[in-house]
Design a protein around this motif. Structure first.
Motif, PDB file in Angstrom:
ATOM      1  N   VAL A  23      10.351  69.671 -16.393  1.00 41.25           N
ATOM      2  CA  VAL A  23      11.102  70.853 -16.811  1.00 41.25           C
ATOM      3  C   VAL A  23      10.207  72.069 -16.620  1.00 41.25           C
ATOM      4  CG1 VAL A  23      12.448  71.960 -18.644  1.00 41.25           C
ATOM      5  CG2 VAL A  23      12.237  69.468 -18.602  1.00 41.25           C
ATOM      6  N   GLY A  24      10.759  73.107 -16.020  1.00 45.28           N
ATOM      7  CA  GLY A  24      10.023  74.354 -15.843  1.00 45.28           C
ATOM      8  C   GLY A  24      10.912  75.536 -16.175  1.00 45.28           C
ATOM      9  N   PHE A  25      10.286  76.678 -16.488  1.00 42.69           N
ATOM     10  CA  PHE A  25      11.017  77.865 -16.923  1.00 42.69           C
ATOM     11  C   PHE A  25      10.567  79.073 -16.114  1.00 42.69           C
ATOM     12  CE2 PHE A  25      10.704  74.848 -20.327  1.00 42.69           C
ATOM     13  CZ  PHE A  25      11.945  74.871 -20.954  1.00 42.69           C
ATOM     14  N   ALA A  26      11.545  79.876 -15.699  1.00 44.04           N
ATOM     15  CA  ALA A  26      11.255  81.113 -14.963  1.00 44.04           C
ATOM     16  C   ALA A  26      12.165  82.214 -15.488  1.00 44.04           C
ATOM     17  CB  ALA A  26      11.480  80.921 -13.463  1.00 44.04           C
ATOM     18  N   THR A  27      11.707  83.448 -15.435  1.00 46.20           N
ATOM     19  CA  THR A  27      12.589  84.572 -15.746  1.00 46.20           C
ATOM     20  C   THR A  27      13.400  84.890 -14.492  1.00 46.20           C
ATOM     21  OG1 THR A  27      10.907  86.168 -15.086  1.00 46.20           O
ATOM     22  CG2 THR A  27      10.986  85.557 -17.429  1.00 46.20           C
ATOM     23  N   ALA A  28      14.613  85.387 -14.693  1.00 45.76           N
ATOM     24  CA  ALA A  28      15.448  85.760 -13.549  1.00 45.76           C
ATOM     25  C   ALA A  28      14.809  86.879 -12.739  1.00 45.76           C
ATOM     26  CB  ALA A  28      16.837  86.168 -14.040  1.00 45.76           C
ATOM     27  N   ASP A  29      14.006  87.700 -13.400  1.00 51.72           N
ATOM     28  CA  ASP A  29      13.349  88.817 -12.710  1.00 51.72           C
ATOM     29  C   ASP A  29      12.352  88.360 -11.647  1.00 51.72           C
ATOM     30  OD1 ASP A  29      14.768  90.583 -14.285  1.00 51.72           O
ATOM     31  OD2 ASP A  29      13.137  90.889 -15.719  1.00 51.72           O
ATOM     32  N   ARG A  30      11.871  87.131 -11.756  1.00 50.01           N
ATOM     33  CA  ARG A  30      10.906  86.649 -10.752  1.00 50.01           C
ATOM     34  C   ARG A  30      11.508  86.644  -9.344  1.00 50.01           C
ATOM     35  NH1 ARG A  30       7.379  81.701 -13.537  1.00 50.01           N
ATOM     36  NH2 ARG A  30       6.060  83.095 -14.773  1.00 50.01           N
ATOM     37  N   TRP A  31      12.809  86.468  -9.229  1.00 46.74           N
ATOM     38  CA  TRP A  31      13.452  86.466  -7.905  1.00 46.74           C
ATOM     39  C   TRP A  31      13.371  87.839  -7.252  1.00 46.74           C
ATOM     40  CZ3 TRP A  31      14.339  82.461 -11.013  1.00 46.74           C
ATOM     41  CH2 TRP A  31      14.659  81.224 -10.444  1.00 46.74           C
ATOM     42  N   ASP A  32      13.207  88.892  -8.069  1.00 44.73           N
ATOM     43  CA  ASP A  32      13.180  90.257  -7.546  1.00 44.73           C
ATOM     44  C   ASP A  32      11.787  90.691  -7.105  1.00 44.73           C
ATOM     45  OD1 ASP A  32      15.905  90.399  -8.115  1.00 44.73           O
ATOM     46  OD2 ASP A  32      15.537  91.156 -10.148  1.00 44.73           O
ATOM     47  N   LEU A 135       9.292  78.934  -8.604  1.00 49.50           N
ATOM     48  CA  LEU A 135       9.152  80.048  -9.542  1.00 49.50           C
ATOM     49  C   LEU A 135       8.982  79.580 -10.985  1.00 49.50           C
ATOM     50  CD1 LEU A 135      11.725  82.605  -8.087  1.00 49.50           C
ATOM     51  CD2 LEU A 135       9.224  82.669  -7.936  1.00 49.50           C
ATOM     52  N   ALA A 136       9.372  78.325 -11.257  1.00 52.35           N
ATOM     53  CA  ALA A 136       9.196  77.757 -12.597  1.00 52.35           C
ATOM     54  C   ALA A 136       7.873  77.003 -12.731  1.00 52.35           C
ATOM     55  CB  ALA A 136      10.365  76.837 -12.929  1.00 52.35           C
ATOM     56  N   GLY A 137       7.019  77.104 -11.712  1.00 48.65           N
ATOM     57  CA  GLY A 137       5.679  76.535 -11.786  1.00 48.65           C
ATOM     58  C   GLY A 137       5.597  75.033 -11.585  1.00 48.65           C
ATOM     59  N   LEU A 138       6.628  74.443 -10.955  1.00 48.56           N
ATOM     60  CA  LEU A 138       6.638  72.988 -10.796  1.00 48.56           C
ATOM     61  C   LEU A 138       5.991  72.502  -9.505  1.00 48.56           C
ATOM     62  CD1 LEU A 138      10.191  72.141 -12.200  1.00 48.56           C
ATOM     63  CD2 LEU A 138       7.970  71.916 -13.340  1.00 48.56           C
ATOM     64  N   GLY A 139       5.684  73.405  -8.574  1.00 49.66           N
ATOM     65  CA  GLY A 139       5.067  72.960  -7.324  1.00 49.66           C
ATOM     66  C   GLY A 139       4.824  74.098  -6.363  1.00 49.66           C
ATOM     67  N   THR A 140       4.363  73.728  -5.158  1.00 52.16           N
ATOM     68  CA  THR A 140       4.143  74.688  -4.077  1.00 52.16           C
ATOM     69  C   THR A 140       4.794  74.138  -2.811  1.00 52.16           C
ATOM     70  OG1 THR A 140       2.043  73.698  -3.362  1.00 52.16           O
ATOM     71  CG2 THR A 140       1.932  75.384  -5.086  1.00 52.16           C
ATOM     72  N   PHE A 141       5.026  75.010  -1.849  1.00 46.92           N
ATOM     73  CA  PHE A 141       5.697  74.601  -0.619  1.00 46.92           C
ATOM     74  C   PHE A 141       4.712  74.004   0.389  1.00 46.92           C
ATOM     75  CE2 PHE A 141       8.992  77.459  -2.182  1.00 46.92           C
ATOM     76  CZ  PHE A 141      10.130  76.721  -1.882  1.00 46.92           C
ATOM     77  N   ASN A 145       8.473  72.995   4.407  1.00 44.96           N
ATOM     78  CA  ASN A 145       9.361  73.753   3.528  1.00 44.96           C
ATOM     79  C   ASN A 145       9.936  72.909   2.394  1.00 44.96           C
ATOM     80  OD1 ASN A 145      10.260  76.312   2.840  1.00 44.96           O
ATOM     81  ND2 ASN A 145      12.230  76.042   3.851  1.00 44.96           N
ATOM     82  N   VAL A 146       9.292  71.808   2.072  1.00 45.08           N
ATOM     83  CA  VAL A 146       9.664  70.975   0.939  1.00 45.08           C
ATOM     84  C   VAL A 146       8.724  71.322  -0.205  1.00 45.08           C
ATOM     85  CG1 VAL A 146       9.692  68.586   0.079  1.00 45.08           C
ATOM     86  CG2 VAL A 146      10.609  69.107   2.332  1.00 45.08           C
ATOM     87  N   LEU A 147       9.237  71.316  -1.434  1.00 46.71           N
ATOM     88  CA  LEU A 147       8.389  71.597  -2.576  1.00 46.71           C
ATOM     89  C   LEU A 147       7.562  70.360  -2.916  1.00 46.71           C
ATOM     90  CD1 LEU A 147       8.177  74.191  -4.521  1.00 46.71           C
ATOM     91  CD2 LEU A 147       8.880  72.518  -6.239  1.00 46.71           C
ATOM     92  N   LEU A 148       6.258  70.555  -3.048  1.00 47.59           N
ATOM     93  CA  LEU A 148       5.339  69.477  -3.411  1.00 47.59           C
ATOM     94  C   LEU A 148       4.975  69.619  -4.883  1.00 47.59           C
ATOM     95  CD1 LEU A 148       2.934  69.794  -0.344  1.00 47.59           C
ATOM     96  CD2 LEU A 148       4.900  68.268  -0.599  1.00 47.59           C
ATOM     97  N   THR A 149       4.970  68.503  -5.605  1.00 52.91           N
ATOM     98  CA  THR A 149       4.604  68.512  -7.020  1.00 52.91           C
ATOM     99  C   THR A 149       3.328  67.703  -7.218  1.00 52.91           C
ATOM    100  OG1 THR A 149       5.854  66.505  -7.572  1.00 52.91           O
ATOM    101  CG2 THR A 149       7.058  68.602  -7.628  1.00 52.91           C
ATOM    102  N   ARG A 150       2.593  67.988  -8.287  1.00 48.88           N
ATOM    103  CA  ARG A 150       1.360  67.246  -8.562  1.00 48.88           C
ATOM    104  C   ARG A 150       1.644  65.776  -8.840  1.00 48.88           C
ATOM    105  NH1 ARG A 150      -2.630  70.873  -8.776  1.00 48.88           N
ATOM    106  NH2 ARG A 150      -2.277  72.860  -9.825  1.00 48.88           N
ATOM    107  N   GLU A 151       2.702  65.518  -9.617  1.00 47.79           N
ATOM    108  CA  GLU A 151       2.961  64.159 -10.076  1.00 47.79           C
ATOM    109  C   GLU A 151       3.626  63.274  -9.029  1.00 47.79           C
ATOM    110  OE1 GLU A 151       4.017  66.954 -11.428  1.00 47.79           O
ATOM    111  OE2 GLU A 151       3.580  67.055 -13.568  1.00 47.79           O
ATOM    112  N   MET A 173       2.347  77.790 -10.203  1.00 44.19           N
ATOM    113  CA  MET A 173       1.248  76.870  -9.941  1.00 44.19           C
ATOM    114  C   MET A 173       0.192  77.561  -9.088  1.00 44.19           C
ATOM    115  SD  MET A 173       1.390  72.994  -8.406  1.00 44.19           S
ATOM    116  CE  MET A 173       2.292  72.364  -9.833  1.00 44.19           C
ATOM    117  N   GLU A 174      -1.044  77.437  -9.498  1.00 42.89           N
ATOM    118  CA  GLU A 174      -2.133  78.054  -8.745  1.00 42.89           C
ATOM    119  C   GLU A 174      -2.572  77.129  -7.616  1.00 42.89           C
ATOM    120  OE1 GLU A 174      -5.326  79.336 -11.188  1.00 42.89           O
ATOM    121  OE2 GLU A 174      -4.053  80.587 -12.466  1.00 42.89           O
TER     122      GLU A 174
END
Length: 198
Positions: A23-32, A135-141, A145-151, A173-174
């Protein structure tokens, strides 16, 4: 944005009860504030779809490696449909929970198009769950162009809930999980990745 301090943990607990481990959380403003280009066009952003959106809750459901290794197979096809159905049902239940608590919310279907025939004519869905997960911090591209996650690496399906509730976002995610090993280029069954532009 006035954040609801206990709501984030309540959402995490409910997702755990439903068998959703990510589960990850992002503000809608991050899209802007595009973190890279090209970026999601404005009409496909949360506030364009549901103007009351303040927060986006992203749910992630892993796809186990043994099933992925059977592709193409009936087992994988069934798992894909089951995972999508479970994500949609969980996001639906979560949006109902939030609405009952007084926070206007909608769930976003896992596949944002009517039928595969629609994609043939116009290959675009109305919302990118991958970008939401980023944007919710769950992974990087990755380069594919697929999102990669740590787990779970790239083996995750995502769903989302848009809510008017203000919820503290998770940090992006850093670093970069993609090592540019190019194994995805070699493994692509359609040979759709050239590997030259990465």
């Amino acid at each position: 944005m006035a954040a609801h301090p206990h709501l984030k943990e309540e959402v995490r607990s409910r997702c755990a009860e439903m068998g959703i481990p990510m589960v990850g959380f992002a503000t809608a403003d991050r899209w802007d504030r595009p973190p890279f280009e090209p970026w999601v066009p404005e009409e496909f952003r949360p506030k364009s779809i549901f103007p009351e959106t303040k927060s986006v809750i992203v749910l992630g459901l892993p796809i186990t490696l043994p099933i992925v290794e059977t592709t193409p197979s009936i087992a994988y096809h069934t798992l894909y449909e089951t995972a999508n159905r479970m994500l949609d049902q969980s996001a639906y239940a979560l949006s109902n929970y939030l609405n009952a608590k007084g926070h206007a919310s909608i769930f976003i279907p896992r596949d944002g198009y009517g039928h595969l025939s629609v994609l043939r004519e116009r290959p675009i869905a109305f919302f990118s769950h991958r970008h939401a997960a980023y944007l919710a911090g769950l992974g990087t591209f990755g380069v594919n162009n697929v999102l990669l996650t740590r787990e779970y690496g790239p083996r995750v399906r995502f769903g989302a809930v848009f809510t008017a509730a203000g919820i503290e976002p998770d940090p992006l995610m850093e670093g970069d999980l993609c090592t540019r090993c190019m194994r995805c280029v070699d493994a692509c069954p359609a040979k759709a990745l050239s590997g030259q532009d990465y």
